[in-house]
Scaffold this motif. Structure first.
Motif, PDB file in Angstrom:
ATOM      1  N   LEU A  25       0.852  -1.186   0.000  1.00 32.33           N
ATOM      2  CA  LEU A  25       0.000   0.000   0.000  1.00 32.33           C
ATOM      3  C   LEU A  25       0.888   1.235   0.000  1.00 32.33           C
ATOM      4  O   LEU A  25       1.991   1.211   0.543  1.00 32.33           O
ATOM      5  N   ILE A  26       0.420   2.331  -0.599  1.00 34.81           N
ATOM      6  CA  ILE A  26       1.264   3.508  -0.781  1.00 34.81           C
ATOM      7  C   ILE A  26       0.583   4.728  -0.169  1.00 34.81           C
ATOM      8  O   ILE A  26      -0.470   5.152  -0.653  1.00 34.81           O
ATOM      9  N   PRO A  27       1.152   5.317   0.894  1.00 38.68           N
ATOM     10  CA  PRO A  27       0.544   6.498   1.524  1.00 38.68           C
ATOM     11  C   PRO A  27       0.442   7.656   0.537  1.00 38.68           C
ATOM     12  O   PRO A  27       1.426   8.021  -0.105  1.00 38.68           O
ATOM     13  N   THR A  28      -0.738   8.248   0.418  1.00 43.67           N
ATOM     14  CA  THR A  28      -0.920   9.314  -0.567  1.00 43.67           C
ATOM     15  C   THR A  28      -0.140  10.576  -0.207  1.00 43.67           C
ATOM     16  O   THR A  28       0.160  11.386  -1.084  1.00 43.67           O
ATOM     17  N   LYS A  29       0.186  10.757   1.058  1.00 36.43           N
ATOM     18  CA  LYS A  29       0.954  11.936   1.458  1.00 36.43           C
ATOM     19  C   LYS A  29       2.453  11.753   1.212  1.00 36.43           C
ATOM     20  O   LYS A  29       3.233  12.670   1.457  1.00 36.43           O
ATOM     21  N   ALA A  30       2.840  10.568   0.730  1.00 37.46           N
ATOM     22  CA  ALA A  30       4.266  10.296   0.509  1.00 37.46           C
ATOM     23  C   ALA A  30       4.708  10.627  -0.905  1.00 37.46           C
ATOM     24  O   ALA A  30       5.874  10.468  -1.240  1.00 37.46           O
ATOM     25  N   LEU A 123      -7.615  10.233  -6.861  1.00 39.30           N
ATOM     26  CA  LEU A 123      -6.999   9.362  -5.859  1.00 39.30           C
ATOM     27  C   LEU A 123      -8.012   8.914  -4.811  1.00 39.30           C
ATOM     28  O   LEU A 123      -7.918   7.798  -4.279  1.00 39.30           O
ATOM     29  N   LYS A 124      -8.974   9.776  -4.512  1.00 42.13           N
ATOM     30  CA  LYS A 124      -9.977   9.427  -3.507  1.00 42.13           C
ATOM     31  C   LYS A 124     -10.792   8.210  -3.939  1.00 42.13           C
ATOM     32  O   LYS A 124     -11.306   7.480  -3.093  1.00 42.13           O
ATOM     33  N   THR A 125     -10.893   7.977  -5.239  1.00 41.02           N
ATOM     34  CA  THR A 125     -11.626   6.805  -5.726  1.00 41.02           C
ATOM     35  C   THR A 125     -10.765   5.544  -5.665  1.00 41.02           C
ATOM     36  O   THR A 125     -11.263   4.454  -5.944  1.00 41.02           O
ATOM     37  N   ARG A 126      -9.491   5.688  -5.323  1.00 42.02           N
ATOM     38  CA  ARG A 126      -8.546   4.571  -5.383  1.00 42.02           C
ATOM     39  C   ARG A 126      -7.856   4.322  -4.054  1.00 42.02           C
ATOM     40  O   ARG A 126      -6.888   3.567  -4.005  1.00 42.02           O
ATOM     41  N   THR A 127      -8.313   4.957  -2.977  1.00 43.92           N
ATOM     42  CA  THR A 127      -7.607   4.865  -1.707  1.00 43.92           C
ATOM     43  C   THR A 127      -8.523   4.374  -0.594  1.00 43.92           C
ATOM     44  O   THR A 127      -9.747   4.334  -0.734  1.00 43.92           O
ATOM     45  N   ILE A 128      -7.897   4.049   0.525  1.00 43.87           N
ATOM     46  CA  ILE A 128      -8.635   3.602   1.705  1.00 43.87           C
ATOM     47  C   ILE A 128      -7.875   4.042   2.943  1.00 43.87           C
ATOM     48  O   ILE A 128      -6.650   4.206   2.913  1.00 43.87           O
ATOM     49  N   GLY A 129      -8.602   4.270   4.039  1.00 38.62           N
ATOM     50  CA  GLY A 129      -7.961   4.550   5.315  1.00 38.62           C
ATOM     51  C   GLY A 129      -7.498   3.244   5.934  1.00 38.62           C
ATOM     52  O   GLY A 129      -8.306   2.345   6.173  1.00 38.62           O
ATOM     53  N   PHE A 130      -6.207   3.126   6.201  1.00 37.17           N
ATOM     54  CA  PHE A 130      -5.636   1.855   6.665  1.00 37.17           C
ATOM     55  C   PHE A 130      -4.833   2.081   7.934  1.00 37.17           C
ATOM     56  O   PHE A 130      -4.229   3.134   8.133  1.00 37.17           O
ATOM     57  N   THR A 131      -4.829   1.085   8.812  1.00 30.27           N
ATOM     58  CA  THR A 131      -4.010   1.130  10.019  1.00 30.27           C
ATOM     59  C   THR A 131      -3.489  -0.261  10.350  1.00 30.27           C
ATOM     60  O   THR A 131      -4.126  -1.266  10.002  1.00 30.27           O
ATOM     61  N   THR A 132      -2.337  -0.304  10.985  1.00 37.53           N
ATOM     62  CA  THR A 132      -1.813  -1.573  11.488  1.00 37.53           C
ATOM     63  C   THR A 132      -2.192  -1.761  12.946  1.00 37.53           C
ATOM     64  O   THR A 132      -1.886  -2.793  13.538  1.00 37.53           O
ATOM     65  N   ASP A 133      -2.861  -0.763  13.545  1.00 28.07           N
ATOM     66  CA  ASP A 133      -3.329  -0.828  14.929  1.00 28.07           C
ATOM     67  C   ASP A 133      -4.838  -0.665  14.932  1.00 28.07           C
ATOM     68  O   ASP A 133      -5.358   0.450  14.868  1.00 28.07           O
ATOM     69  N   LEU A 134      -5.552  -1.772  15.026  1.00 31.74           N
ATOM     70  CA  LEU A 134      -7.005  -1.738  14.922  1.00 31.74           C
ATOM     71  C   LEU A 134      -7.663  -1.041  16.100  1.00 31.74           C
ATOM     72  O   LEU A 134      -8.841  -0.670  16.032  1.00 31.74           O
ATOM     73  N   ASP A 135      -6.926  -0.858  17.210  1.00 32.18           N
ATOM     74  CA  ASP A 135      -7.481  -0.167  18.371  1.00 32.18           C
ATOM     75  C   ASP A 135      -7.380   1.353  18.250  1.00 32.18           C
ATOM     76  O   ASP A 135      -7.915   2.085  19.079  1.00 32.18           O
ATOM     77  N   PRO A 137      -8.075   4.977  16.304  1.00 28.41           N
ATOM     78  CA  PRO A 137      -9.007   5.574  15.336  1.00 28.41           C
ATOM     79  C   PRO A 137      -8.292   6.224  14.155  1.00 28.41           C
ATOM     80  O   PRO A 137      -8.924   6.580  13.162  1.00 28.41           O
ATOM     81  N   GLU A 138      -6.983   6.383  14.255  1.00 28.31           N
ATOM     82  CA  GLU A 138      -6.223   7.040  13.197  1.00 28.31           C
ATOM     83  C   GLU A 138      -6.097   6.133  11.978  1.00 28.31           C
ATOM     84  O   GLU A 138      -5.863   4.935  12.103  1.00 28.31           O
ATOM     85  N   ARG A 139      -6.248   6.732  10.812  1.00 28.45           N
ATOM     86  CA  ARG A 139      -6.124   5.993   9.565  1.00 28.45           C
ATOM     87  C   ARG A 139      -5.226   6.772   8.603  1.00 28.45           C
ATOM     88  O   ARG A 139      -5.252   7.995   8.566  1.00 28.45           O
ATOM     89  N   THR A 140      -4.441   6.041   7.828  1.00 25.11           N
ATOM     90  CA  THR A 140      -3.593   6.648   6.803  1.00 25.11           C
ATOM     91  C   THR A 140      -4.196   6.341   5.448  1.00 25.11           C
ATOM     92  O   THR A 140      -4.481   5.173   5.143  1.00 25.11           O
ATOM     93  N   GLN A 141      -4.404   7.380   4.630  1.00 26.70           N
ATOM     94  CA  GLN A 141      -4.970   7.151   3.304  1.00 26.70           C
ATOM     95  C   GLN A 141      -3.921   6.482   2.415  1.00 26.70           C
ATOM     96  O   GLN A 141      -2.820   6.992   2.240  1.00 26.70           O
ATOM     97  N   MET A 142      -4.285   5.337   1.900  1.00 30.92           N
ATOM     98  CA  MET A 142      -3.367   4.507   1.121  1.00 30.92           C
ATOM     99  C   MET A 142      -3.915   4.228  -0.272  1.00 30.92           C
ATOM    100  O   MET A 142      -5.097   3.906  -0.438  1.00 30.92           O
ATOM    101  N   LEU A 143      -3.051   4.352  -1.269  1.00 29.53           N
ATOM    102  CA  LEU A 143      -3.362   3.845  -2.600  1.00 29.53           C
ATOM    103  C   LEU A 143      -3.262   2.334  -2.531  1.00 29.53           C
ATOM    104  O   LEU A 143      -2.309   1.794  -1.966  1.00 29.53           O
ATOM    105  N   MET A 144      -4.257   1.625  -3.068  1.00 32.03           N
ATOM    106  CA  MET A 144      -4.312   0.171  -2.894  1.00 32.03           C
ATOM    107  C   MET A 144      -4.300  -0.534  -4.250  1.00 32.03           C
ATOM    108  O   MET A 144      -5.352  -0.867  -4.792  1.00 32.03           O
ATOM    109  N   PRO A 145      -3.121  -0.759  -4.812  1.00 33.45           N
ATOM    110  CA  PRO A 145      -3.024  -1.397  -6.130  1.00 33.45           C
ATOM    111  C   PRO A 145      -3.732  -2.756  -6.175  1.00 33.45           C
ATOM    112  O   PRO A 145      -3.795  -3.468  -5.169  1.00 33.45           O
TER     113      PRO A 145
END
Length: 222
Positions: A25-30, A123-135, A137-145
């Motif tokens: 996954l690729i962070p859109t802010k990167a 990009l908003k049509t191609r991304t998702i909020g993702f986290t490695t910590d399910l507890d 609430p913070e999510r990183t917008q990721m491009l999801m190939p």
């Protein structure tokens, strides 16, 4: 004909059909994109973005360019009106959940930012909020190939942030085939009304469960 979808030869069952680890996954802010000769190009990226992720980003953009995703988005997206009718979009957004559109709305009143408005709305049509910590609430917008190529269906399961038995975080989509004869796998992009689906994804869906929802606060005494 420029249309992309995900198919399986095993239409039965509901096991996950695709699992992507965070490294895919690729962070859109990167990264920053621009439009050059009608195509999306990477103009810069953060130095800590691995070369593998940069290669994956460029390959994903190549796929978008080959299938004219940018041109189609400009022709169908409500955000294309931002250059000439920003006040109209501000009016429409009054009845929406502003947090969902905050980043895009910031571009509306700056004519010089129209290119970024188109890029970011795509990009908003191609991304998702993702986290490695399910507890968290913070999510990183990721491009999801690859995963983003699955089409929307209102009855399908959503994208899932999943942690396996070894503690590894994964983004998955379950196997859902509305028509087992075609083997096409669908995913539900989220609980959207028809207007939000159009504003984000640029198409009209006659199968949504409701046409228009209005955010509201209800105060219940005691």
């Amino acid at each position: 004909q420029g249309n992309l979808s995900v198919h399986t030869s095993h239409a039965e069952g509901t096991d996950p059909i695709l699992k992507l680890p965070p490294e895919c996954l690729i962070p859109t802010k990167a990264f920053e994109l621009s439009i050059i000769d009608g195509n999306l190009k990477v103009t810069s990226h953060k130095p800590d973005l691995s070369q593998a992720r940069v290669d994956l980003l460029e390959t994903t953009l190549d796929l978008f360019n080959l299938t004219n995703k940018l041109a189609k988005h400009e022709n169908t997206s409500l955000w294309s009106l931002g250059k000439h009718l920003p006040e109209f979009l501000h009016h429409i957004l009054q009845g929406r959940s502003r947090q969902v559109y905050r980043e895009l709305e910031d571009y509306l009143d700056d004519e010089g930012a129209h290119e970024q408005l188109i890029i970011r709305s795509l990009l908003k049509t191609r991304t998702i909020g993702f986290t490695t910590d399910l507890d968290s609430p913070e999510r990183t917008q990721m491009l999801m190939p690859i995963v983003d190529l699955a089409n929307h269906h209102p009855h399908a399961p959503t994208y899932t942030n999943y942690v396996d038995q070894f503690g590894h975080a994964l983004l998955t989509i379950e196997k859902f085939c509305a028509d087992s004869g075609t083997g096409e796998c669908s995913v539900r992009y989220g609980y959207y009304d028809a207007l939000d689906l159009y504003m984000i994804y640029g198409y009209l869906d006659e199968n949504t469960f409701f046409v228009r929802s209005i955010p509201m606060d209800i105060i219940i005494p005691d």
